[in-house]
Write a protein that holds these residues in place. Structure first.
Motif, PDB file in Angstrom:
ATOM      1  N   GLY A 110     -16.999   7.164  -4.005  1.00  0.00           N
ATOM      2  CA  GLY A 110     -17.031   5.921  -5.224  1.00  0.00           C
ATOM      3  C   GLY A 110     -16.155   6.903  -6.036  1.00  0.00           C
ATOM      4  O   GLY A 110     -15.805   7.422  -5.957  1.00  0.00           O
ATOM      5  N   GLN A 140     -14.846  -1.714  -1.819  1.00  0.00           N
ATOM      6  CA  GLN A 140     -15.449  -1.952  -3.339  1.00  0.00           C
ATOM      7  C   GLN A 140     -15.357  -0.422  -4.091  1.00  0.00           C
ATOM      8  O   GLN A 140     -15.995   0.080  -4.936  1.00  0.00           O
ATOM      9  N   SER A 141     -14.429   0.179  -4.208  1.00  0.00           N
ATOM     10  CA  SER A 141     -14.108   1.117  -4.287  1.00  0.00           C
ATOM     11  C   SER A 141     -13.348   1.914  -5.500  1.00  0.00           C
ATOM     12  O   SER A 141     -12.085   1.086  -5.718  1.00  0.00           O
ATOM     13  N   THR A 181     -21.737   1.046  -1.360  1.00  0.00           N
ATOM     14  CA  THR A 181     -20.288   1.591  -0.563  1.00  0.00           C
ATOM     15  C   THR A 181     -19.715   0.031   0.237  1.00  0.00           C
ATOM     16  O   THR A 181     -20.077  -0.462   0.207  1.00  0.00           O
ATOM     17  N   PHE A 234     -18.994   3.420  -6.209  1.00  0.00           N
ATOM     18  CA  PHE A 234     -18.645   1.935  -6.000  1.00  0.00           C
ATOM     19  C   PHE A 234     -18.911   0.574  -6.965  1.00  0.00           C
ATOM     20  O   PHE A 234     -20.165   0.381  -7.829  1.00  0.00           O
TER      21      PHE A 234
END
Lengths: 405, 402
Positions: A54, A65-66, A61, A56
């Motif tokens: 993260g 999406q990081s 998560t 995110f």
């Protein structure tokens, strides 16, 4: 072949980016921003760790999406290749055949175990420039040491030497990785020039430890010249006084001030010439250095009455070095950083419009290429279809076999 | 000696560590770098030290010698119109001009005119905030550069009382030097561009910017969550990821993964307290760190830092010593890679400095050539290279042009 409309320094250069986490990806990112086509080779079976770290976007998560991955991997393409399969390794080598540079930063021996060591890559591309970065280097008694960034920062002396004298030592920012990434990119430029002159590629072994110690020479010198084994001195430098970070008005607000000897009188004037300035303890640079703790306490009486911006404005008008000790909140509101491309916005298909790292320079005629970090496998069709010339049936078969995966 | 930057012709005008380090990195890998210093006083870094026995010596400043090895040195009064005229002539020879000066000085030099008159020339400027910044005329030192970059604000790690722990800069001259490295990087980039287009570039580097970009973790936090933790409220979630004291110093123990912790317990003999439920995983250990830390510290007090590090690494634990400067001088790894190189010093037979942070199958560096004495190469550059006569050279000296 180049997607860039204008000539860029690395137009026509293609990079096979096997690297992950920080130092390797940061190196490859620099190349991408300067016009190289960077192909990051990842796999669902071996995700870049930063995809799993993260924060995110949207608090969810997800491998695309990081925030962290997006920061380290801008301006790159991405294909998925399962390097634990024989076919995957063969295809990786086919990609390398089309590349000028290969970057990796796995643990000791990993590339070789995958059949992708320098000797093997040379068979695919005789003039390949391969850069391998690691915590301690690829030879020597500590070549197999496990190390995160903080381990390297500790081994380099930086952690011991950083910190307020009566508080903890250490460096928590990600310094060695950033420095090593830029150092590695520098070595690639050296190697490209070498290749132009000689036609030869090379294998470059970059040490994070050494990259960091390059920037701490004065401590090595002081040991040799004066037998002084320095320890942390906070914001002090033994040469100027006042020289520190002072508490200001506001919630945890601070200002950094360094007053050269010639500016002491101006500084006293800026503070309104309080009586304490005339104390013999502060009359000369030598006496101010000797009484620095007391000096700093007295200066704080003044700084606490003002905001960092006020102090900075007053002192800069007098030609005295001062700056707020910014936190990122402040910096993200500073429009000049966006004007200069230090901070940029990228538009990510899943994460949206986000502030991202830019570059530390602007130029007259070299544009910078900033693009969101790739989704996993985003460019599979380009890499396997166009670059390697596979037809859709071949690609589908490889997907079903778990090779393109 | 065939080196990658052979053929790169660089003029360096730098009264700063950043500019000199930029020139050094180019010189080390084969560029011909001519450093211009003020007649009489010379470069500011001649007064920086460290000095042998703390005795100031303008030809013995450690930083000057490190930053300027492998370069040629001349003096030139750039405040004088004739000095600037000579610079103009030099710029038709050079392909790169490094300016590590205050913005006001760079403007006085007439850098735009130099670019106009020499279309092939690349100018790299290294200034605190950048040529176009609203703060470009601000005075700056390493201290203020770092604080302006945002790095010191988060540098003391798990701060317990923010009032007692001011934001603190990284040791050494990190902003200046990463700036210099950025300059060397862009100098080669620009040369690649010029090879293709025939045209030079102006590269405007802000020394606050490279350190600022290293704040990646926090940039991610604020950009994607909108929030930054406050100093004093940051707690390392997984432990141990900490500097720990031991018998003769400190180690950095980074058990980021569970297997690291298990391996470490094996090394320290699986003490009874380790099976406590409060230490069952990394997050629990983080939560209960106040309880675990003294137990760990008590165990480590019997271990020397080298010994625990060796045993831990053998067992598969990311553990390193927290090196002091003398530890660095004796570091087995750096010594085995010949990282330290002898740098000529008039009064020291052996003066070791960092060499090159990488090894390569092709790039082989020779002996370090001494940094120039003040004006050492005046005759060579003005007469042999630029074609001035000996008589003109004498006149330059007489008129304090050089």
């Amino acid at each position: 072949m180049s997607e860039h409309m204008v000539s860029m320094p690395l137009s026509g250069i293609r990079v096979a980016d096997f690297s992950w986490v920080a130092a390797g990806p940061w190196c490859a990112r620099y190349l991408g921003t300067m016009g190289a086509e960077v192909i990051k080779i990842e796999s669902t079976h071996r995700l870049d760790m930063t995809r799993k770290t993260g924060p995110f976007a949207h608090g969810m998560t997800g491998i695309n999406q990081s925030a962290y991955y997006n920061m380290w991997n801008q301006s790159k393409k991405c294909c998925t290749l399962n390097l634990s399969t024989e076919k995957g390794k063969e295809i990786a080598k086919k990609i390398v055949t089309q590349c000028d540079v290969a970057v990796e930063n796995f643990g000791y021996g990993t590339m070789q175990k995958m059949g992708l060591g320098y000797e093997e890559l040379c068979k695919a591309r005789p003039d390949i420039i391969m850069v391998s970065s690691s915590g301690f280097g690829r030879n020597g008694p500590h070549k197999e040491y496990l190390a995160y960034g903080r381990n390297v920062q500790a081994a380099s002396g930086l952690a011991y030497l950083t910190g307020n004298p009566n508080a903890s030592m250490g460096v928590t920012v990600i310094w060695s990785d950033i420095l090593t990434g830029l150092t590695s990119a520098f070595t690639i430029l050296l190697a490209l020039r070498h290749r132009t002159r000689t036609g030869k590629g090379q294998y470059i072994d970059v040490s994070m430890l050494e990259s960091t110690v390059m920037q701490l020479p004065e401590y090595l010198m002081d040991i040799q010249m004066n037998h002084r084994d320095a320890c942390r001195a906070g914001n002090l430098n033994g040469q100027s006084a006042p020289c520190n970070c002072y508490r200001c008005a506001g919630d945890d607000k601070w200002v950094a001030i360094e007053v050269s000897n010639e500016k002491w009188d101006s500084f006293c004037e800026a503070m309104g010439n309080p009586d304490w300035c005339k104390n013999p303890s502060f009359a000369t640079i030598a006496s101010r250095l000797e009484n620095q703790e007391r000096l700093d306490q007295m200066v704080t009486i003044w700084t606490k009455r003002h905001t960092p911006n006020e102090i900075t404005a007053i002192l800069q008008r007098l030609g005295i070095s001062a700056s707020p000790s910014f936190d990122l909140d402040d910096l993200l509101k500073e429009s000049s950083l966006y004007d200069r491309g230090t901070l940029v916005y990228t538009d990510h298909p899943e994460m949206g419009h986000k502030v991202s790292p830019g570059l530390q320079w602007i130029t007259s005629d070299i544009p910078a290429f900033h693009k969101h970090a790739p989704l996993l496998g985003e460019n599979n069709n380009y890499v396997f279809g166009q670059l390697l010339g596979m037809n859709p049936e071949e690609i589908n078969l490889l997907i079903m076999e778990g090779v393109i995966s | 000696m065939d080196l990658p930057l052979n053929g790169l012709r660089v003029i360096e005008i730098a009264d700063s560590v950043a500019g000199a380090y930029c020139g050094k990195l180019l010189a080390d890998y084969g560029a011909e770098v001519i450093k211009i210093e003020k007649p009489g006083s010379g470069d500011g870094t001649r007064r920086l030290g460290p000095f042998l026995n703390d005795i100031p010596d303008s030809e013995g400043s450690g930083m000057f010698l490190y930053l300027n090895s492998n370069k040629k040195g001349i003096t030139l009064a750039l405040g004088d119109p004739q000095g600037r005229q000579i610079l103009g002539k030099m710029c038709s020879w050079a392909n790169t001009l490094i300016l590590g000066l205050a913005v006001a000085e760079i403007e006085r030099l007439g850098y735009q005119q130099l670019l106009e008159s020499n279309k092939h020339l690349t100018i790299i400027t290294l200034t605190p905030y950048g040529l176009t910044s609203p703060y470009r005329y601000y005075e700056a030192t390493e201290l203020t550069l770092q604080h302006a970059s945002g790095i010191p604000y988060y540098t003391p790690g798990d701060v317990t009382d923010p009032e007692k722990e001011p934001p603190v800069k990284l040791a050494g001259r990190q902003a200046e030097m990463i700036g210099g490295l950025s300059g060397a990087f862009t100098a080669i980039l620009a040369s690649l561009q010029t090879d293709a287009t025939g045209k030079g570039n102006l590269v405007d580097i802000a020394l606050i910017a490279a350190p600022l970009l290293s704040n990646i973790w926090n940039l991610g936090l604020i950009s994607y969550t909108g929030k930054l933790p406050k100093r004093g409220q940051i707690k390392t979630p997984i432990q141990p990821q900490q500097i720990m004291p031991c018998k003769d110093g400190f180690i950095q123990l980074s058990c980021n993964e569970e297997r690291h912790w298990k391996n470490f317990l094996d090394v320290i003999g699986n003490p009874g307290w380790a099976s406590d439920a409060r230490f069952a995983d990394g997050f629990l250990r983080g939560k209960n760190w106040e309880v675990l830390e003294p137990l760990l510290t008590d165990t480590l007090k019997d271990w020397s830092k080298q010994d625990i590090t060796e045993k831990a690494q053998t067992a598969g634990v990311p553990c390193t010593i927290v090196a002091t400067p003398s530890d660095l001088m004796n570091d087995a790894q750096m010594l085995s890679r010949n990282f330290y190189v002898n740098t000529p010093h008039q009064k020291m037979e052996r003066f070791l400095c960092p060499g090159s942070p990488f090894s390569s199958t092709e790039i082989k560096l020779g002996k370090v050539q001494a940094a120039p004495r003040l004006g050492q190469h005046n005759k060579e550059i003005f007469c042999d290279k630029l074609g001035y006569s000996r008589k003109q050279l004498r006149l330059f000296y007489q008129n304090n042009i050089i």
